[in-house]
Design an enzyme around this catalytic site. Structure first.
Site, PDB file in Angstrom:
ATOM      1  N   GLY A 149       0.813  -1.092  -0.011  1.00 34.96           N
ATOM      2  CA  GLY A 149      -0.123  -0.090  -0.067  1.00 34.96           C
ATOM      3  C   GLY A 149       0.993   1.426  -0.024  1.00 34.96           C
ATOM      4  O   GLY A 149       0.283   2.398   0.359  1.00 34.96           O
ATOM      5  N   LYS A 150       2.116   1.107  -0.348  1.00 29.47           N
ATOM      6  CA  LYS A 150       2.899   2.596  -0.492  1.00 29.47           C
ATOM      7  C   LYS A 150       2.413   3.569  -1.308  1.00 29.47           C
ATOM      8  O   LYS A 150       2.309   4.523  -0.648  1.00 29.47           O
ATOM      9  CB  LYS A 150       4.346   2.185  -1.013  1.00 29.47           C
ATOM     10  CG  LYS A 150       4.973   1.314  -0.134  1.00 29.47           C
ATOM     11  CD  LYS A 150       6.620   1.320  -0.519  1.00 29.47           C
ATOM     12  CE  LYS A 150       6.817   0.617  -1.963  1.00 29.47           C
ATOM     13  NZ  LYS A 150       6.352  -0.777  -2.169  1.00 29.47           N
ATOM     14  N   THR A 151       1.934   3.295  -2.499  1.00 31.71           N
ATOM     15  CA  THR A 151       1.385   4.188  -3.333  1.00 31.71           C
ATOM     16  C   THR A 151       0.140   4.934  -2.901  1.00 31.71           C
ATOM     17  O   THR A 151       0.101   6.138  -2.635  1.00 31.71           O
ATOM     18  CB  THR A 151       0.987   3.511  -4.846  1.00 31.71           C
ATOM     19  OG1 THR A 151       2.285   3.068  -5.255  1.00 31.71           O
ATOM     20  CG2 THR A 151       0.382   4.681  -5.882  1.00 31.71           C
ATOM     21  N   LYS A 204       8.955   9.606  -7.844  1.00 33.33           N
ATOM     22  CA  LYS A 204       9.330   7.851  -7.847  1.00 33.33           C
ATOM     23  C   LYS A 204      10.652   7.678  -8.395  1.00 33.33           C
ATOM     24  O   LYS A 204      10.764   7.943  -9.547  1.00 33.33           O
ATOM     25  CB  LYS A 204       8.204   7.374  -8.528  1.00 33.33           C
ATOM     26  CG  LYS A 204       8.209   5.841  -8.702  1.00 33.33           C
ATOM     27  CD  LYS A 204       7.533   5.192  -7.427  1.00 33.33           C
ATOM     28  CE  LYS A 204       7.766   3.579  -7.803  1.00 33.33           C
ATOM     29  NZ  LYS A 204       7.120   2.984  -6.713  1.00 33.33           N
ATOM     30  N   ALA A 219      10.534   1.325  -3.843  1.00 30.84           N
ATOM     31  CA  ALA A 219       9.941   0.237  -5.059  1.00 30.84           C
ATOM     32  C   ALA A 219      10.362  -0.813  -3.880  1.00 30.84           C
ATOM     33  O   ALA A 219      11.373  -1.104  -3.478  1.00 30.84           O
ATOM     34  CB  ALA A 219      11.002   0.216  -6.302  1.00 30.84           C
ATOM     35  N   GLY A 220       9.237  -1.517  -3.688  1.00 30.17           N
ATOM     36  CA  GLY A 220       9.443  -2.760  -2.791  1.00 30.17           C
ATOM     37  C   GLY A 220       9.701  -2.395  -1.327  1.00 30.17           C
ATOM     38  O   GLY A 220       9.232  -1.294  -0.614  1.00 30.17           O
ATOM     39  N   GLY A 250      -1.251  -0.326   5.657  1.00 31.13           N
ATOM     40  CA  GLY A 250      -1.813   0.213   4.356  1.00 31.13           C
ATOM     41  C   GLY A 250      -3.007  -0.193   3.734  1.00 31.13           C
ATOM     42  O   GLY A 250      -3.706   0.385   2.813  1.00 31.13           O
ATOM     43  N   GLY A 299      -9.170  -0.502   0.215  1.00 36.07           N
ATOM     44  CA  GLY A 299      -9.943  -0.323  -0.809  1.00 36.07           C
ATOM     45  C   GLY A 299      -9.897   1.182  -1.017  1.00 36.07           C
ATOM     46  O   GLY A 299     -10.642   1.684  -2.042  1.00 36.07           O
TER      47      GLY A 299
END
Length: 234
Positions: free
Chosen positions: A11-13, A34, A108-109, A170, A198
């Protein structure tokens, strides 16, 4: 501020978007950067596009993109592309810092995923990037089973690097089970927010109006009482 995670898909984004929305609601000018986007060949919206749709930051910028869904350094090698150089990333982020009140850097990851190469040819990670920038970090974690170990390892790695850090869950399930509540209790001392499962599918206007309620004041939100929050989600 770095937004990293205990793993991919935590859920980082969406957390980055929530922090951006809350910060802008508080009157800050926000940039989202990013450093390494992978998996672009899928045709799905990339992470900056997702954050832009949900939170509309003043600036959204991707420094390097690669087709295959791999760690950025591996994806660069597979694509025979130039890997992102550490100090080029540092300079690009500092450039945005000069023009914004807050720069959110989405990793990333996890923290130690190889991102690119140093001038020496050695790989670097977002852990190296955040140390070079002297920035704090947010660790996005899962709510369910297995999260305590992964979260503790990531926080320990950041502590060894003298990087201040807190945790955001997240994706909090609509029907939490015992394991979710037990994990929440363990994580409260470092917890900076909880996003509902969600949240990324919400209407952008609803997302922006709601984001502050998911985050504590440390992340520009208004959530300041975990007991009241827990009673509210029952």
């Amino acid at each position: 501020m770095l937004v990293t995670g205990t793993d991919t898909g935590v859920g980082k984004t969406i957390t980055t978007a929530a922090i951006a929305a809350a910060a802008q609601a508080a009157g800050l000018r926000v940039a989202v950067v990013k450093p390494g986007q992978t998996g672009t060949a899928t045709g799905e919206p990339d992470d900056v596009e997702t954050v832009t749709r949900l939170a509309a930051p003043a600036t959204g910028r991707t420094l390097s993109s690669y087709p295959d869904p791999l760690a950025p350094l591996a994806a660069a090698r597979v694509a025979a592309a130039e890997p992102l150089e550490l100090y080029a990333a540092v300079d690009a982020i500092r450039e945005e810092s000069d023009k914004h009140d807050l720069v959110l850097i989405e990793g990333a990851g996890g923290l130690l995923v190889p991102m690119g190469l140093r001038p020496s040819g050695e790989p670097w990670t977002v852990g190296d990037l955040v140390v070079s920038l002297g920035a704090p970090a947010v660790v996005v974690a899962r709510a369910g089973l297995g999260t305590l170990n992964h979260t503790a390892l990531t926080l320990e790695a950041l502590e060894r690097r003298a990087v201040p850090a807190g945790v955001v869950l997240g994706a909090w399930p609509a029907a939490p089970e015992l394991v979710h509540w037990a994990n929440l209790t363990e994580l409260v001392p470092t917890l900076l927010g909880v996003l509902p499962e969600g949240a990324g599918g919400m209407d952008p206007g609803v997302f922006r109006r709601s984001a502050s309620g998911w985050l504590t004041p440390a992340l520009y939100g208004v959530l300041d009482d975990w007991r009241a929050w827990a009673e509210g989600v029952h």
